[in-house]
Scaffold this motif. Structure first.
Motif, short mmCIF file in Angstrom:
data_model
loop_
_atom_site.label_atom_id
_atom_site.label_comp_id
_atom_site.label_asym_id
_atom_site.label_seq_id
_atom_site.Cartn_x
_atom_site.Cartn_y
_atom_site.Cartn_z
N THR A 59 25.06 35.04 17.91
CA THR A 59 25.97 34.91 19.51
C THR A 59 25.52 34.67 20.06
O THR A 59 24.26 34.47 20.99
CB THR A 59 26.39 36.38 19.72
N PHE A 67 37.20 31.17 28.13
CA PHE A 67 37.71 31.45 27.48
C PHE A 67 39.04 32.22 28.85
O PHE A 67 39.63 33.72 28.21
CB PHE A 67 37.36 33.34 27.72
N LYS A 78 40.20 29.91 23.77
CA LYS A 78 39.97 31.28 23.28
C LYS A 78 39.33 31.60 22.12
O LYS A 78 38.16 32.34 21.59
CB LYS A 78 40.47 32.57 23.98
N TRP A 79 39.95 31.38 21.06
CA TRP A 79 39.93 31.95 19.94
C TRP A 79 39.17 30.71 19.50
O TRP A 79 38.30 31.47 18.23
CB TRP A 79 41.67 31.56 18.92
N SER A 82 35.75 32.08 20.37
CA SER A 82 35.53 33.33 19.77
C SER A 82 34.74 33.45 18.13
O SER A 82 33.72 34.29 17.28
CB SER A 82 36.54 34.28 20.33
N ILE A 87 30.30 34.76 23.77
CA ILE A 87 30.98 35.98 24.26
C ILE A 87 30.81 35.07 25.98
O ILE A 87 29.93 34.35 26.11
CB ILE A 87 30.11 37.06 24.57
#
Length: 256
Positions: A59, A67, A78-79, A82, A87
């Protein structure tokens, strides 16, 4: 689910095919539990290639702007980010900076791997710059090891300012985990946190073979821009190296 789909079906196979990568030291990554993967930062591509060669999910904190953009393009961004395991982090300062640290600590306490770029931003010239102490605070607060990793060649794949990615052979070197449990209970001590950050940067310097510059990368960018405008001198050409191990600047009473 989206992360693994991106890694093994959508994006990963393409990256492996077009950018063959020599990877060493993956045995240094803990098989379970929280750990920080601390990397040098040469290009945006670093966040794509390094997690691809780690069996566990990594992460990364990412700019909140990735985002929050509106419209179809914003939803796709954003997709996409992610799916890369990133994050959103508000980097505007003040309480937002503490919120970013809290998010990182939570990820680690939940037993995950957290990717961090101690320099705080990409290197403007391929050299290694001074590490920020946030990585030290997170490591102490979460009580986790730090695995240094050197990315080599990604600046040639994805040069700063270029939207194109060029075929190149890459190398990724994972170093031995760094254990800072000797500093247990010293969270917030600026001398200890500086010592930890310097030890991490020393490991990265040894792994990557980069020249070290003892100023922050963000400051180097400011100096370079000012120099281009004929205002200030450029970044020093012969920098010193970070201190390895228990830095001399840590008081004996704090290091014991």
């Amino acid at each position: 689910m989206l992360y693994w789909l991106m890694k093994y079906v959508l994006l990963g196979p393409v990256l492996r095919l077009l950018w063959p990568t020599r990877v060493t030291g993956t045995e240094n990554i803990p098989e379970n539990g929280g750990a920080i993967i601390a990397s040098n930062h040469l290009a945006v591509a670093d966040s794509f290639f390094m997690p691809l060669h780690v069996r566990r999910m990594v992460t990364f904190p990412a700019k909140q702007e990735y985002f929050t953009e509106k419209g179809v393009k914003g939803r796709l961004k954003k997709w996409f980010f992610s799916g890369l395991g990133q994050i959103p982090i508000d980097r505007s300062g003040g309480s937002a900076a503490q919120a970013a640290l809290d998010t990182a600590i939570r990820v680690l306490r939940d037993g995950h791997l957290l990717g961090i770029y101690p320099e705080g931003t990409r290197s403007p010239d391929g050299r290694l710059y001074k590490g920020k102490t946030g990585v030290a605070r997170v490591a102490l607060e979460a009580d986790v090891p730090v695995v240094p990793v050197a990315m080599i060649g990604t600046d040639k794949v994805n040069p700063i300012g270029s939207k194109m990615w060029w075929p190149r052979r890459l190398e990724i070197r994972f170093g031995a985990p760094l254990d800072f449990s000797r500093y247990d209970g010293l969270v917030g001590d600026r001398f200890v946190e500086r010592s930890i950050a310097d030890e991490i940067m020393y490991s990265l310097m040894e792994l990557s073979g980069q020249e070290y510059v003892d100023i922050y990368a963000a400051r180097a960018k400011e100096l370079a821009a000012a120099d281009a405008a004929g205002v200030r001198p450029a970044v020093p050409a012969q920098p010193s190296a970070p201190v390895a191990g228990d830095a001399a600047r840590v008081p004996e009473s704090k290091a014991s």
